[in-house]
Design a protein around this motif. Sequence first.
Motif: not given
Length: 70
Positions: A5-32
Amino acid sequence: MWKRESLARQLDEAAQQSLRPSQVLVVQSKDFIDAKATIEEWKANNPEMNVHLIRVSADSGYHSRFHVAY
């Protein structure tokens, strides 16, 4: 991600890193949660981040993320 339930927060944290990732892959196998809607909404506010949703049809548990990495 698994029942996150914290996906948006996790993406915010990735964006706020001092060295941003070139891409973020979110893997989903079920639709929770509606990850697609969450990611689309988040990307609208953060267009500089390269975020992709990858849905896998087989339920391989937490191993799914490693399958995508190879």
